[in-house]
Scaffold this motif. Structure first.
Motif, PDB file in Angstrom:
ATOM      1  N   ASP A   2       0.861  -1.171   0.000  1.00  0.00           N
ATOM      2  CA  ASP A   2       0.000   0.000   0.000  1.00  0.00           C
ATOM      3  C   ASP A   2       0.902   1.226   0.000  1.00  0.00           C
ATOM      4  OD1 ASP A   2      -2.219   1.695   0.306  1.00  0.00           O
ATOM      5  OD2 ASP A   2      -2.216   1.474   2.481  1.00  0.00           O
ATOM      6  N   ILE A   3       0.700   2.129  -0.946  1.00  0.00           N
ATOM      7  CA  ILE A   3       1.479   3.364  -0.999  1.00  0.00           C
ATOM      8  C   ILE A   3       0.558   4.518  -0.654  1.00  0.00           C
ATOM      9  CG2 ILE A   3       2.803   4.946  -2.452  1.00  0.00           C
ATOM     10  CD1 ILE A   3       3.812   2.539  -3.988  1.00  0.00           C
ATOM     11  N   ARG A   4       0.995   5.332   0.323  1.00  0.00           N
ATOM     12  CA  ARG A   4       0.201   6.476   0.766  1.00  0.00           C
ATOM     13  C   ARG A   4       1.071   7.721   0.817  1.00  0.00           C
ATOM     14  NH1 ARG A   4      -1.469   3.903   6.274  1.00  0.00           N
ATOM     15  NH2 ARG A   4      -1.531   1.785   5.478  1.00  0.00           N
ATOM     16  N   ARG A   5       0.452   8.835   0.484  1.00  0.00           N
ATOM     17  CA  ARG A   5       1.132  10.121   0.614  1.00  0.00           C
ATOM     18  C   ARG A   5       1.293  10.442   2.091  1.00  0.00           C
ATOM     19  NH1 ARG A   5       1.329  14.495  -3.231  1.00  0.00           N
ATOM     20  NH2 ARG A   5       2.401  16.169  -2.162  1.00  0.00           N
ATOM     21  N   ALA A   6       2.464  10.881   2.501  1.00  0.00           N
ATOM     22  CA  ALA A   6       2.695  11.296   3.885  1.00  0.00           C
ATOM     23  C   ALA A   6       2.157  12.713   4.050  1.00  0.00           C
ATOM     24  CB  ALA A   6       4.172  11.242   4.233  1.00  0.00           C
ATOM     25  N   ASP A   8       1.274  13.726   7.545  1.00  0.00           N
ATOM     26  CA  ASP A   8       1.281  13.971   8.976  1.00  0.00           C
ATOM     27  C   ASP A   8       2.643  13.581   9.559  1.00  0.00           C
ATOM     28  OD1 ASP A   8       0.793  12.767  11.864  1.00  0.00           O
ATOM     29  OD2 ASP A   8      -0.845  14.174  11.459  1.00  0.00           O
ATOM     30  N   PRO A   9       3.203  14.396  10.456  1.00  0.00           N
ATOM     31  CA  PRO A   9       4.491  14.049  11.063  1.00  0.00           C
ATOM     32  C   PRO A   9       4.491  12.684  11.764  1.00  0.00           C
ATOM     33  CG  PRO A   9       3.984  16.336  11.522  1.00  0.00           C
ATOM     34  CD  PRO A   9       2.758  15.737  10.880  1.00  0.00           C
ATOM     35  N   ASP A  10       3.348  12.245  12.265  1.00  0.00           N
ATOM     36  CA  ASP A  10       3.283  10.930  12.910  1.00  0.00           C
ATOM     37  C   ASP A  10       3.626   9.813  11.925  1.00  0.00           C
ATOM     38  OD1 ASP A  10       2.618  11.986  15.385  1.00  0.00           O
ATOM     39  OD2 ASP A  10       0.460  11.763  15.062  1.00  0.00           O
ATOM     40  N   GLN A  11       3.221   9.966  10.671  1.00  0.00           N
ATOM     41  CA  GLN A  11       3.549   8.972   9.649  1.00  0.00           C
ATOM     42  C   GLN A  11       5.062   8.909   9.442  1.00  0.00           C
ATOM     43  OE1 GLN A  11       0.869  10.968   6.771  1.00  0.00           O
ATOM     44  NE2 GLN A  11       0.295   8.882   6.188  1.00  0.00           N
ATOM     45  N   VAL A  12       5.698  10.068   9.435  1.00  0.00           N
ATOM     46  CA  VAL A  12       7.142  10.133   9.221  1.00  0.00           C
ATOM     47  C   VAL A  12       7.873   9.555  10.430  1.00  0.00           C
ATOM     48  CG1 VAL A  12       9.093  11.663   8.752  1.00  0.00           C
ATOM     49  CG2 VAL A  12       6.868  12.094   7.659  1.00  0.00           C
ATOM     50  N   HIS A  37       6.656  19.929  -2.316  1.00  0.00           N
ATOM     51  CA  HIS A  37       7.419  18.891  -1.620  1.00  0.00           C
ATOM     52  C   HIS A  37       6.507  17.686  -1.436  1.00  0.00           C
ATOM     53  CE1 HIS A  37      10.110  22.182  -0.860  1.00  0.00           C
ATOM     54  NE2 HIS A  37      10.957  21.412  -0.217  1.00  0.00           N
ATOM     55  N   HIS A  38       6.993  16.506  -1.787  1.00  0.00           N
ATOM     56  CA  HIS A  38       6.147  15.312  -1.786  1.00  0.00           C
ATOM     57  C   HIS A  38       6.863  14.154  -1.101  1.00  0.00           C
ATOM     58  CE1 HIS A  38       3.892  17.575  -4.772  1.00  0.00           C
ATOM     59  NE2 HIS A  38       5.033  17.738  -5.436  1.00  0.00           N
ATOM     60  N   MET A  39       6.103  13.390  -0.341  1.00  0.00           N
ATOM     61  CA  MET A  39       6.625  12.173   0.280  1.00  0.00           C
ATOM     62  C   MET A  39       5.554  11.097   0.211  1.00  0.00           C
ATOM     63  SD  MET A  39       7.937  11.362   4.189  1.00  0.00           S
ATOM     64  CE  MET A  39       9.184  12.625   4.145  1.00  0.00           C
ATOM     65  N   PHE A  40       5.985   9.918  -0.216  1.00  0.00           N
ATOM     66  CA  PHE A  40       5.110   8.749  -0.218  1.00  0.00           C
ATOM     67  C   PHE A  40       5.759   7.670   0.637  1.00  0.00           C
ATOM     68  CE2 PHE A  40       4.066  10.880  -4.203  1.00  0.00           C
ATOM     69  CZ  PHE A  40       2.682  10.877  -4.169  1.00  0.00           C
ATOM     70  N   LEU A  41       4.931   6.932   1.342  1.00  0.00           N
ATOM     71  CA  LEU A  41       5.385   5.817   2.166  1.00  0.00           C
ATOM     72  C   LEU A  41       4.762   4.533   1.645  1.00  0.00           C
ATOM     73  CD1 LEU A  41       4.909   7.517   5.634  1.00  0.00           C
ATOM     74  CD2 LEU A  41       7.090   7.015   4.531  1.00  0.00           C
ATOM     75  N   ALA A  42       5.562   3.476   1.612  1.00  0.00           N
ATOM     76  CA  ALA A  42       5.069   2.146   1.230  1.00  0.00           C
ATOM     77  C   ALA A  42       4.890   1.333   2.505  1.00  0.00           C
ATOM     78  CB  ALA A  42       6.073   1.459   0.297  1.00  0.00           C
ATOM     79  N   TYR A  43       3.760   0.639   2.577  1.00  0.00           N
ATOM     80  CA  TYR A  43       3.427  -0.154   3.758  1.00  0.00           C
ATOM     81  C   TYR A  43       3.253  -1.621   3.375  1.00  0.00           C
ATOM     82  CZ  TYR A  43       2.387   4.288   6.026  1.00  0.00           C
ATOM     83  OH  TYR A  43       2.472   5.552   6.557  1.00  0.00           O
ATOM     84  N   GLU A  44       3.811  -2.491   4.199  1.00  0.00           N
ATOM     85  CA  GLU A  44       3.580  -3.933   4.132  1.00  0.00           C
ATOM     86  C   GLU A  44       3.616  -4.452   5.552  1.00  0.00           C
ATOM     87  OE1 GLU A  44       5.903  -6.412   1.595  1.00  0.00           O
ATOM     88  OE2 GLU A  44       5.164  -5.462  -0.218  1.00  0.00           O
ATOM     89  N   ASP A  45       2.925  -5.525   5.790  1.00  0.00           N
ATOM     90  CA  ASP A  45       2.937  -6.164   7.114  1.00  0.00           C
ATOM     91  C   ASP A  45       2.574  -5.183   8.224  1.00  0.00           C
ATOM     92  OD1 ASP A  45       3.754  -8.544   5.854  1.00  0.00           O
ATOM     93  OD2 ASP A  45       5.857  -7.975   6.043  1.00  0.00           O
ATOM     94  N   GLY A  46       1.707  -4.222   7.924  1.00  0.00           N
ATOM     95  CA  GLY A  46       1.214  -3.303   8.925  1.00  0.00           C
ATOM     96  C   GLY A  46       2.085  -2.116   9.257  1.00  0.00           C
TER      97      GLY A  46
END
Length: 137
Positions: A2-6, A8-12, A37-46
């Protein structure tokens, strides 16, 4: 994956293990709030297993280009297509934003990064050198 745009600072903070050092609160808030400015995070296994950052650069005579500033994938999750998916996500955003190209600075001895970028269609322009002024932290 799952890829989501960051957004919130909590995500970072939850992805701190992916960065070179601990994310600074002030720098994180500034980055996330800055236009272009853009940041995406990839999620696996929670949890977060990879990230990519991009910065739009505006030129009076050229238009807008995207700099892929940083990419990181947690070691146990490498070679699973996560970096490729993150690059594709940033490239899609760059196209949607009207960027005329996307480029990345990369150390010439970072064979893994070079292979990843080349596999996603990036080509060495053969003429660019990166020179650095260091001002300290």
């Amino acid at each position: 994956m799952d890829i989501r745009r960051a957004i919130d600072p909590d995500q970072v903070r939850a992805a701190a293990h992916l960065f070179d050092g601990p994310p600074r609160e002030d720098a994180t808030r500034s980055f996330l709030a800055a236009a272009g400015h853009h940041m995406f995070l990839a999620y696996e296994d929670g949890g977060p297993v990879g990230f990519i950052t991009g910065i739009e650069i505006h030129h009076p005579d050229k238009g807008v280009e995207m700099c892929l500033y940083e990419l990181g994938v947690d070691a146990p999750y490498r070679r699973r297509g996560i970096a490729t998916a993150l690059i594709a996500e940033l490239a899609a955003l760059a196209r949607e934003s009207g960027c005329y190209d996307m480029w990345v600075p990369v150390d010439t001895d970072n064979e893994g990064a070079l292979a990843t970028y080349r596999a996603t269609g990036a080509k060495d322009d053969g003429v660019c050198a990166v020179l650095l002024w260091e001002f300290g932290r």
